[in-house]
Design a protein around this motif. Sequence first.
Motif, PDB file in Angstrom:
ATOM      1  N   ARG A 159      -5.628   9.453  -2.201  1.00  0.00           N
ATOM      2  CA  ARG A 159      -5.808   8.357  -3.035  1.00  0.00           C
ATOM      3  C   ARG A 159      -4.708   7.394  -2.520  1.00  0.00           C
ATOM      4  NH1 ARG A 159      -3.899   6.980  -8.731  1.00  0.00           N
ATOM      5  NH2 ARG A 159      -5.560   5.419  -9.802  1.00  0.00           N
TER       6      ARG A 159
ATOM      7  N   CYS B  45      -4.818  -3.111   2.417  1.00  0.00           N
ATOM      8  CA  CYS B  45      -5.114  -3.765   1.235  1.00  0.00           C
ATOM      9  C   CYS B  45      -5.501  -5.344   1.240  1.00  0.00           C
ATOM     10  CB  CYS B  45      -4.093  -3.532   0.103  1.00  0.00           C
ATOM     11  SG  CYS B  45      -4.522  -4.402  -1.542  1.00  0.00           S
TER      12      CYS B  45
ATOM     13  N   TYR C 265      -7.057   0.775  -6.128  1.00  0.00           N
ATOM     14  CA  TYR C 265      -7.007   2.071  -5.723  1.00  0.00           C
ATOM     15  C   TYR C 265      -8.031   2.396  -4.843  1.00  0.00           C
ATOM     16  CZ  TYR C 265      -3.873   2.119  -9.595  1.00  0.00           C
ATOM     17  OH  TYR C 265      -2.931   1.719 -10.605  1.00  0.00           O
TER      18      TYR C 265
ATOM     19  N   ARG D 129     -10.005  -0.555 -10.055  1.00  0.00           N
ATOM     20  CA  ARG D 129      -8.667  -1.420 -10.171  1.00  0.00           C
ATOM     21  C   ARG D 129      -8.151  -1.268 -11.452  1.00  0.00           C
ATOM     22  NH1 ARG D 129     -10.670  -7.249  -8.752  1.00  0.00           N
ATOM     23  NH2 ARG D 129      -8.523  -8.022  -9.365  1.00  0.00           N
TER      24      ARG D 129
ATOM     25  N   SER E 110      -2.928   3.478  -2.935  1.00  0.00           N
ATOM     26  CA  SER E 110      -2.506   2.574  -4.131  1.00  0.00           C
ATOM     27  C   SER E 110      -2.121   1.244  -3.397  1.00  0.00           C
ATOM     28  CB  SER E 110      -1.536   2.898  -4.943  1.00  0.00           C
ATOM     29  OG  SER E 110      -1.936   4.319  -5.549  1.00  0.00           O
ATOM     30  N   CYS E 111      -2.454   0.116  -4.123  1.00  0.00           N
ATOM     31  CA  CYS E 111      -2.111  -1.067  -3.769  1.00  0.00           C
ATOM     32  C   CYS E 111      -1.693  -1.885  -4.894  1.00  0.00           C
ATOM     33  CB  CYS E 111      -3.117  -1.945  -2.982  1.00  0.00           C
ATOM     34  SG  CYS E 111      -2.646  -3.648  -2.510  1.00  0.00           S
ATOM     35  N   ALA E 112      -0.201  -2.269  -5.033  1.00  0.00           N
ATOM     36  CA  ALA E 112       0.477  -3.040  -5.904  1.00  0.00           C
ATOM     37  C   ALA E 112       0.599  -4.329  -5.124  1.00  0.00           C
ATOM     38  CB  ALA E 112       1.701  -2.536  -6.150  1.00  0.00           C
TER      39      ALA E 112
ATOM     40  N   GLN F 214      -9.991   6.123  -3.907  1.00  0.00           N
ATOM     41  CA  GLN F 214      -9.909   7.501  -3.947  1.00  0.00           C
ATOM     42  C   GLN F 214     -10.881   7.837  -2.667  1.00  0.00           C
ATOM     43  OE1 GLN F 214      -8.528   9.841  -6.194  1.00  0.00           O
ATOM     44  NE2 GLN F 214      -9.125  11.175  -4.579  1.00  0.00           N
TER      45      GLN F 214
ATOM     46  N   SER G 172      -3.082  -3.760  -9.708  1.00  0.00           N
ATOM     47  CA  SER G 172      -3.184  -2.373  -8.691  1.00  0.00           C
ATOM     48  C   SER G 172      -4.833  -2.040  -8.453  1.00  0.00           C
ATOM     49  CB  SER G 172      -2.529  -1.215  -9.232  1.00  0.00           C
ATOM     50  OG  SER G 172      -1.036  -1.472  -9.246  1.00  0.00           O
TER      51      SER G 172
ATOM     52  N   GLU H 296       0.819  -1.263  -0.119  1.00  0.00           N
ATOM     53  CA  GLU H 296       0.016   0.058   0.063  1.00  0.00           C
ATOM     54  C   GLU H 296       0.827   1.135   0.050  1.00  0.00           C
ATOM     55  OE1 GLU H 296      -2.320  -2.791   3.129  1.00  0.00           O
ATOM     56  OE2 GLU H 296      -0.283  -2.084   2.550  1.00  0.00           O
TER      57      GLU H 296
END
Length: 116
Positions: free
Chosen positions: A19, A95, A79, A71, A21-23, A81, A77, A6
């Motif tokens: 925002r 995540c 997301y 996604r 993010s999770c990769a 928002q 990834s 994350e």
Amino acid sequence: QVRLVESGGGLVQPGGSLRLSCAASGITFSLYNMGWYRQIPGKERELVAGITSGGSTNYGDSVKGRFTISRDNGKNSVYLQMISLKPEDTAVYYCNADLAGKVEYWGQGTLVTVSE
């Protein structure tokens, strides 16, 4: 090795936006339902938002209309928002990747602090 990383947390004023993010790596991302959860110390982890492998979404009641999950399967990834943030949104956000209940993975979490 499965990793969910994350990013995007931080300090924001009430009414502001962030925002997250999770990769993901080590999984066939497109097959997984993805979700964002949050936890306040001393409380149970709660679902914030989820998005299925097919793209259907659901939200916790407290964030409906303010948070949007999305996604990008090409980038592995997911997301979140967040707009109109409130102090009660302060939490560690995690995540989650879930393969239809058969297996799930968690990220390490990212802290979101909403304060003046």
